[in-house]
Design a protein around this motif. Structure first.
Motif, PDB file in Angstrom:
ATOM      1  N   ALA A  19     -30.814 121.667 134.119  1.00 54.82           N
ATOM      2  CA  ALA A  19     -29.702 120.730 134.231  1.00 54.82           C
ATOM      3  C   ALA A  19     -28.394 121.437 133.898  1.00 54.82           C
ATOM      4  N   PHE A  20     -27.399 121.226 134.754  1.00 55.54           N
ATOM      5  CA  PHE A  20     -26.021 121.524 134.415  1.00 55.54           C
ATOM      6  C   PHE A  20     -25.425 120.185 133.984  1.00 55.54           C
ATOM      7  N   PHE A  21     -25.200 120.026 132.688  1.00 55.05           N
ATOM      8  CA  PHE A  21     -24.767 118.736 132.156  1.00 55.05           C
ATOM      9  C   PHE A  21     -23.269 118.517 132.355  1.00 55.05           C
ATOM     10  N   THR A  22     -22.891 117.276 132.598  1.00 57.35           N
ATOM     11  CA  THR A  22     -21.500 116.865 132.650  1.00 57.35           C
ATOM     12  C   THR A  22     -21.143 116.203 131.318  1.00 57.35           C
ATOM     13  N   ARG A  23     -19.956 115.585 131.254  1.00 56.48           N
ATOM     14  CA  ARG A  23     -19.555 114.861 130.050  1.00 56.48           C
ATOM     15  C   ARG A  23     -20.201 113.478 129.980  1.00 56.48           C
ATOM     16  N   GLU A  24     -20.786 113.027 131.045  1.00 58.30           N
ATOM     17  CA  GLU A  24     -21.273 111.649 131.125  1.00 58.30           C
ATOM     18  C   GLU A  24     -22.522 111.440 130.272  1.00 58.30           C
ATOM     19  N   TYR A  66     -13.249 114.792 122.602  1.00 61.05           N
ATOM     20  CA  TYR A  66     -14.640 115.198 122.843  1.00 61.05           C
ATOM     21  C   TYR A  66     -15.394 114.147 123.665  1.00 61.05           C
ATOM     22  N   ALA A  67     -14.698 113.146 124.167  1.00 54.83           N
ATOM     23  CA  ALA A  67     -15.340 111.966 124.746  1.00 54.83           C
ATOM     24  C   ALA A  67     -16.461 112.339 125.704  1.00 54.83           C
ATOM     25  N   GLY A  68     -17.641 111.761 125.423  1.00 55.75           N
ATOM     26  CA  GLY A  68     -18.795 112.015 126.263  1.00 55.75           C
ATOM     27  C   GLY A  68     -19.840 112.873 125.586  1.00 55.75           C
ATOM     28  N   LEU A  69     -20.447 113.736 126.372  1.00 54.92           N
ATOM     29  CA  LEU A  69     -21.645 114.481 125.958  1.00 54.92           C
ATOM     30  C   LEU A  69     -21.279 115.859 125.400  1.00 54.92           C
ATOM     31  N   PRO A 117      -9.931 121.390 136.807  1.00 55.77           N
ATOM     32  CA  PRO A 117      -9.291 120.172 137.293  1.00 55.77           C
ATOM     33  C   PRO A 117     -10.182 118.937 137.234  1.00 55.77           C
ATOM     34  N   ASN A 118     -11.445 119.110 136.932  1.00 57.04           N
ATOM     35  CA  ASN A 118     -12.417 118.025 137.031  1.00 57.04           C
ATOM     36  C   ASN A 118     -12.696 117.449 135.644  1.00 57.04           C
ATOM     37  N   GLU A 119     -12.240 116.215 135.399  1.00 53.47           N
ATOM     38  CA  GLU A 119     -12.401 115.594 134.090  1.00 53.47           C
ATOM     39  C   GLU A 119     -13.861 115.297 133.761  1.00 53.47           C
ATOM     40  N   LYS A 120     -14.737 115.492 134.711  1.00 51.99           N
ATOM     41  CA  LYS A 120     -16.169 115.338 134.450  1.00 51.99           C
ATOM     42  C   LYS A 120     -16.687 116.435 133.534  1.00 51.99           C
ATOM     43  N   PHE A 121     -15.889 117.515 133.415  1.00 57.70           N
ATOM     44  CA  PHE A 121     -16.308 118.672 132.628  1.00 57.70           C
ATOM     45  C   PHE A 121     -15.315 118.948 131.499  1.00 57.70           C
TER      46      PHE A 121
END
Length: 258
Positions: A17-22, A30-33, A226-230
């Motif tokens: 798995a390449f984990f995201t912040r979700e 630090y919001a998220g994972l 640029p990707n707030e998912k990371f």
């Protein structure tokens, strides 16, 4: 919550798995994972995030292993769990032990996951510019080979990292690379700012994997900046934030399905 590589997903008995912040419990910057043991996040939040990641990987939390990364070419062989206080100071982990998830911590640097499906040997490497330049990819492949892997059978995946369009560097950075190998000039293009260039870290990692003789390479192709998912170290610096979250990208062997 996770991104996977089709190349690695085709391997029986392998989970990665390449984990995201979700999917995490951390808050604020630090919001998220956030899985960064070295961050200033609430340790209870980090522990819960890592427990959730271990669950995705199909292992107990104590068998979800990461190192104390130092931007080196050094690698360790994992044979049993270690605790946070005794984490080895290396930038890559390899193992042939089923039920151990090994991971690379990153927040712009390049995570590389590797497997030889036949020898049942896996690796996880943290390849920032310094580690990539000084040989962490080659060290990881060599350590896997020492455990019985065959270079031409190794499948690899390059995960989310800061991409060339987001990675501006100064002239002294370019000079360091070109001094190491004039051919590395290919990894730089002109920036809009005089005396600066845009660096292709993913391209360097791919080249070093190719030179190490691995059989197949998949690149997820995603840009962390640029990707707030990371999480992104460079983005946090530009925003003048006091700290940043970290991902752990992981791989684990499980029993082959019958």
């Amino acid at each position: 919550m996770t991104i996977t590589s089709p190349l690695l997903s085709a391997v029986p008995g392998l989970r990665h798995a390449f984990f995201t912040r979700e999917g995490g419990v951390s808050e604020g910057i630090y919001a998220g994972l956030n899985a960064g043991v070295g961050s200033q996040d609430d340790p209870a939040h980090v522990a819960e995030n890592r427990r959730r990641m271990a669950q995705v990987m199909g292992v107990a939390p104590e068998r979800f292993l990461t190192a104390y990364q130092i931007h080196s070419p050094d690698v360790v062989v994992a044979e049993a769990p270690w605790d946070s206080a005794s984490r080895p100071r290396v930038d890559a982990i390899v193992t042939r032990v089923e039920g151990l998830a090994i991971g690379a911590t990153a927040a712009d640097c390049g995570p590389v996951l590797l497997v030889d499906p036949d020898a049942r040997v896996i690796g996880a490497a943290h390849a920032g510019w310094k580690g990539a330049l000084t040989g962490v990819v080659e060290s990881t492949v060599a350590a896997m080979q020492n455990l019985g892997a065959s270079r031409q059978n190794i499948r690899t995946a390059i995960g989310p990292l800061i991409r060339q369009q987001s990675y501006e560097v100064g002239s002294e950075f370019v000079e360091r690379f070109v001094a190491a190998d004039p051919g590395y000039a290919r990894f730089f293009i002109a920036s809009s700012r005089a005396g600066h260039a845009m660096f292709d870290l993913a391209g360097l990692i791919r080249l070093r994997l190719e030179q190490a003789g691995v059989g197949a390479i998949d690149d997820i192709g995603l840009d962390t900046y640029p990707n707030e998912k990371f999480f992104s170290y460079r983005r946090s610096v530009h925003r003048k934030e006091p700290d940043y979250g970290r991902h752990v990208h992981a791989i684990a062997l499980h029993a082959r399905p019958v």
